[in-house]
Design an enzyme around this catalytic site. Sequence first.
Site, mmCIF file in Angstrom:
data_model
loop_
_atom_site.group_PDB
_atom_site.id
_atom_site.type_symbol
_atom_site.label_atom_id
_atom_site.label_comp_id
_atom_site.label_asym_id
_atom_site.label_seq_id
_atom_site.Cartn_x
_atom_site.Cartn_y
_atom_site.Cartn_z
ATOM 1 N N ASN A 46 1.027 -1.269 -0.108
ATOM 2 C CA ASN A 46 0.063 -0.086 0.133
ATOM 3 C C ASN A 46 0.879 1.082 -0.012
ATOM 4 O OD1 ASN A 46 -1.656 1.930 0.336
ATOM 5 N ND2 ASN A 46 -2.599 1.300 2.294
ATOM 6 N N VAL A 47 0.992 1.994 -1.336
ATOM 7 C CA VAL A 47 1.866 3.012 -1.188
ATOM 8 C C VAL A 47 1.465 4.172 -0.290
ATOM 9 C CG1 VAL A 47 2.586 2.381 -3.583
ATOM 10 C CG2 VAL A 47 0.621 4.165 -3.065
ATOM 11 N N ASN B 65 3.431 4.069 -10.788
ATOM 12 C CA ASN B 65 2.223 3.990 -11.621
ATOM 13 C C ASN B 65 1.116 3.648 -10.825
ATOM 14 O OD1 ASN B 65 0.781 3.095 -14.208
ATOM 15 N ND2 ASN B 65 0.541 1.242 -12.909
ATOM 16 N N SER C 153 -0.824 12.188 -16.193
ATOM 17 C CA SER C 153 -2.043 12.089 -16.860
ATOM 18 C C SER C 153 -2.246 13.544 -17.661
ATOM 19 C CB SER C 153 -3.271 11.690 -16.084
ATOM 20 O OG SER C 153 -4.275 11.842 -16.750
ATOM 21 N N TYR D 235 -8.190 14.246 -8.728
ATOM 22 C CA TYR D 235 -7.017 13.644 -9.621
ATOM 23 C C TYR D 235 -6.258 14.674 -10.501
ATOM 24 C CZ TYR D 235 -5.698 10.084 -12.999
ATOM 25 O OH TYR D 235 -4.800 9.263 -14.066
ATOM 26 N N SER E 295 -3.517 15.951 -8.269
ATOM 27 C CA SER E 295 -2.574 15.229 -7.846
ATOM 28 C C SER E 295 -1.556 14.987 -9.012
ATOM 29 C CB SER E 295 -2.994 13.722 -7.438
ATOM 30 O OG SER E 295 -3.839 12.931 -8.426
#
Length: 250
Positions: free
Chosen positions: A66-67, A94, A146, A159, A162
């Site tokens: 779990n990062v 990733n 992204s 998102y 981040s």
Amino acid sequence: MEDSGFRDKKIIVTGGCAGIGRSITLRLLKAGADVAATYHSSAQGASELKAEAGAYEGVLHTCRMNVCDADEVRMKMEEMIARFEDRVDGLVNNAGITRDRMFFMMQEEDWNSVLDTNLNGTYHVIRKVLLPMIRGKKGSVVNISSVSGLTGVAGQANYCASKAAVISLTKTLSKEFAGKNIRFNAVAPGYIDTKMIRRMPEKELEKVRKKIPMGRVGEPEEIAEAVLFLLSDASSYITGQTIVADGGLT
């Protein structure tokens, strides 16, 4: 691209057992690299990946991690690095999640979980590879961002924030560690044919395709090739850059 330069290289791929990460892992194994691929919720994906990995030259190790959990990252990364005999040639960050919701309706938990995984998780993992890379006097880190982090997308404030931060972090670390011969680059995929895209209604997906100048969504393998280039010695003078792979969307 010539694959021979990856034989015996030691590379860690977070979120490497599903989606884009899985394609990156398989491409590296095909090139002859030894890969430690982490997963959090995709245990089945890790099992299936192990079964497929036997067909390739490289050696695969999988590890549940779990990062978001700094202590767990420290422990699991130390185990992976020890398995690699204290050598890490490359890292691909990733691991990531989405919790989409319009900002007015977005709960604090939605915000924090995405930032914890996509940004803080990247921070935790990078911290653990720096020492072995410094000792080895070489290293390449590729952070998966992204196009959402470049353009902004309604309903994805957490998102987008981040992924924009990941690009900024990449640029900053490229300047801090260039003198140590450690390179930091990012890849910013657009719409890629993963489970998330396949869940979209066909009418919505057709609207997406019409927005993309190339007229199609990308394949995970196409992102893997961009990552392979940035990990390779062929990109030895490239650092602090973001490769946008979106079919011309942006």
